[in-house]
Every structure is written in C-alpha cells, then in structure tokens.
Enzyme design. Structure first.
Site, PDB file in Angstrom:
ATOM      1  N   SER A 199       0.804  -1.209   0.000  1.00  0.00           N
ATOM      2  CA  SER A 199       0.000   0.000   0.000  1.00  0.00           C
ATOM      3  C   SER A 199       0.845   1.271   0.000  1.00  0.00           C
ATOM      4  O   SER A 199       1.699   1.467  -0.863  1.00  0.00           O
ATOM      5  CB  SER A 199      -0.963  -0.044   1.186  1.00  0.00           C
ATOM      6  OG  SER A 199      -2.013   0.882   1.023  1.00  0.00           O
ATOM      7  N   ASP A 208      -5.208  -3.957  -2.663  1.00  0.00           N
ATOM      8  CA  ASP A 208      -4.240  -3.513  -1.662  1.00  0.00           C
ATOM      9  C   ASP A 208      -3.634  -4.690  -0.900  1.00  0.00           C
ATOM     10  O   ASP A 208      -4.339  -5.556  -0.387  1.00  0.00           O
ATOM     11  CB  ASP A 208      -4.974  -2.585  -0.684  1.00  0.00           C
ATOM     12  CG  ASP A 208      -4.054  -1.806   0.217  1.00  0.00           C
ATOM     13  OD1 ASP A 208      -3.239  -2.439   0.914  1.00  0.00           O
ATOM     14  OD2 ASP A 208      -4.150  -0.574   0.239  1.00  0.00           O
TER      15      ASP A 208
END
Length: 374
Positions: free
Chosen positions: A50, A219
């Site tokens: 991320s 993610d």
C-alpha cells in the site's frame, strides 16, 4: 523447492506497511534515518504494501542514481527520494482517480492511480530495470486465490497459481495493485497470458486456467498490512515499520447494518494484524530473529534501556497516529511532522534493539527542526 520455503539467509530486510500518504511520509523519515545510519545501502530486501509501496517504488526507481559514499551514506537521498515524494503527497490522487474513472468507461480508478504514478513519480520503468540488490517486493492481494500476490524483478505471482519468471510489468502497475484500497480503487484487473505462469510445488490452483487469466488484485494490506510474509523466515534480521491505522475504540457503535459490516471488517483485520505482530515479537524475544519493530502509535519512551535521543510528546504521537490514511493533499506541517516522527521512532527502535546493524555513527537531528514533536 516449494515457493516461499527458500530458507533463512544472512542479511537485513525492511518491511514497510500501508497507510496511504501518511505511511508514505512516515516511511520517508524511516529511510532518512536508516540512510544516515549506513543501513539503507546494506538492505538485502525491501518488502512493502500500500502506502509503503509508493515510498518503496520511488526508492526502487531512483536506487541506481543514489550516490553512496565510503561511509554508506547516500548524499543525494533528499534530492532523489524525499523531494519527489513530498511533492507527490501534495496531490489529491484518490478522489481525482475515482472521478476520472467514473467519467472514462475504458479506464478504472485503479488504472488512473497507476497513470499518476507514471506521470509524477516516473514509475513507468519495467521491473526488469530495477537493481538486484536490494530486492524490491511489492505485495498485493489476489481476490481470486485469497493470498498475497507479489511483484518483483525475478518473479510475479502467488503460491497457489504459480509464478511468472522475469515479469515485464512496470513499477507503476506493481505499486498500483499494492495500494488499490477497496472498494474505491480496487480491484485492479490485470490481463495476463495463462501460459506465462510456471507451475511451482504447492500451486494447487495452477491447473485451473481461469485463475491465471485475468487477475483481480487489491491492496496488499488486505492480506498482510505489514508486508511481513516475504521477509520473516527468510532473513536473520528484519526491521518493520508500521504506519497503519490503529484500531479505533468505539463505545457507541451504530446499529445500522452498513456501519456494523464495516466495524466487523475492522475487527477482523485488526485481529489478523495483532496476530502477526505477536508472532513477530515472539520471534524477536526468542532470539530466532533479530531486528526491531516500530509503529506510528508506539510511545517513544518504550525504547529502553537506550533512552530516545529525540523528544516526542505522547500528545503529538496521538495526533500523528490519528491522521487520515487517504491519498489526498497533505499540508507542509503534516508532511514535516510525519517525516520527523518516522525518523525519530526509527532511530530509537534501531538503537535500542538492533544496534548491530548501525554501520555509520551520526547524531540524530530532526529533518525539519522548525516542526518539533515535543
């Protein structure tokens, strides 16, 4: 040899967590201090998810241009890494990408984010252009197989569907998939040729081509918000930087169904993260693993017997750990304080628990002294 069972080797690995632009800036401070300590240039692997992957992605792109001197200090680190990331964090990436994706039927919000990485951070370069050492690993989550899908120079894939050797994805695609937070920016759909995947031992889904045809990735923090899986058990020293969102206590949880669903998701993700942290700390305490862990909400006073060299108040730590985790514009004070905090807590944690990795002595000094933390 089964994927992920390569065995432990000597070397220092660094794991960078997620947490939006907040994590980008916090990890900039971490890298800044590691550079001064002579640790940055000695890292064997950098694993990220991320927001951590945005920082790591730019570092990967700029790595070959860093000028390390005889003491292990990259003298142009600020110019090549800090300045472009700070500039990028003044942009409203998430909202702009969602709006552009809504208006363009041929491009998703996630793909708009990837374009922003290419345009503003020069991440259009292939994974094959990256250095061999350190190894940069960008972790995403495969919606279909339910496990971590990794991008790196030697391979891309996951242990259930197999691996693509020497993948030609660009860094922007890897970072975009790693930072595509659901449900707004994910999933990112990546079309691949099923024949590109090599079967590896343990790949129980490899014989089902549908899993190797159109990847739906999100993610990396959905599966492992610390980026730990690719480093622990592999290196004898692991440094972990956690800028993720601390779990929010709430004595008045709403009875509305949508809010309950989000609360259940938060609890489940927090429990998974807490288990990984406990396992990591147990490895440290048992002596099976060397290294340090620090988090954005860790009281700096926790690092003893070496007292912290830099003063940071509990109130400031609470304020910084409560900052939003979006990809939107961060003001100068927010940027400078987050970088200062990452720098300070990394300094305290490494000196307290991993002094053996320090190769260069330098007195710590906040990168931005006009923004004190005490």
């Amino acid at each position: 040899m089964p994927f992920g069972t390569e065995g432990k080797e000597g070397g220092i690995a660094l794991a960078l967590s997620g947490g939006g632009f907040r994590a980008v800036l916090f990890h900039v401070g971490v890298l800044w201090r590691l550079n001064q300590m002579g640790v940055l240039g000695r890292l064997a692997r950098i694993s990220s998810v991320s927001g951590g992957s945005i920082t790591s992605g730019l570092l990967a792109i700029r790595w070959k241009s860093l000028q390390f001197d005889s003491t292990g200090l990259a003298s142009n680190f600020e110019d090549r890494v800090v300045d472009p990331l700070r500039s990028f964090c003044t942009r409203n990436i998430d909202v702009a990408s969602v709006l552009s994706g809504a208006l363009n039927p041929f491009k998703s919000a996630g793909e708009e984010v990837a374009d922003a990485y290419r345009k503003h951070l020069e991440m259009g370069a292939s994974l094959q252009s990256l250095s061999d050492s350190p190894r940069f690993v960008f972790n995403s989550t495969n919606y279909a197989s339910g496990v971590s899908f990794r991008f790196s120079k030697p391979y891309a894939g996951d242990y259930r569907i197999g691996l693509i050797e020497n993948p030609t994805f660009d860094v922007a695609t890897a970072v975009c998939c790693s930072s595509a937070f659901p449900p707004v920016l994910a999933p990112v759909e990546v079309d691949v040729d099923p024949e590109d995947f090599k079967h590896v031992k343990g790949a129980d889904l490899w014989d089902r081509p549908g899993f190797r045809q159109r990847l739906q990735l999100a993610d990396g923090g959905v599966y492992d918000n610390l980026g730990l899986e690719t480093v622990w058990g592999r290196y004898d020293t692991v440094l972990v930087s956690d800028a993720g969102k601390p779990f929010e206590l709430d004595a008045g949880v709403s009875s509305l169904a949508p809010k309950q669903i989000f609360r259940v998701m938060d609890i489940a993700l927090n429990q998974a993260l807490a288990l990984r942290k406990r396992m990591l700390i147990n490895e440290y305490q048992s002596g099976r693993l060397k290294g340090s862990f620090w988090a954005i909400d860790t009281p700096i006073s926790d690092y003893s017997p070496s007292p912290p060299a830099l003063r940071v108040s509990p109130e400031k730590i609470a304020d910084l750990s409560a900052i939003r985790t979006r990809l939107d514009r961060f003001k100068e004070q927010e940027q400078c304080e987050l970088i200062n905090w990452g720098y300070a807590v990394c300094d305290a944690a490494v000196r307290a628990h991993s002094p053996q990795v320090i190769a260069r002595e330098s007195a710590p000094q906040l990168p931005y002294p006009k923004f004190p933390l005490d």
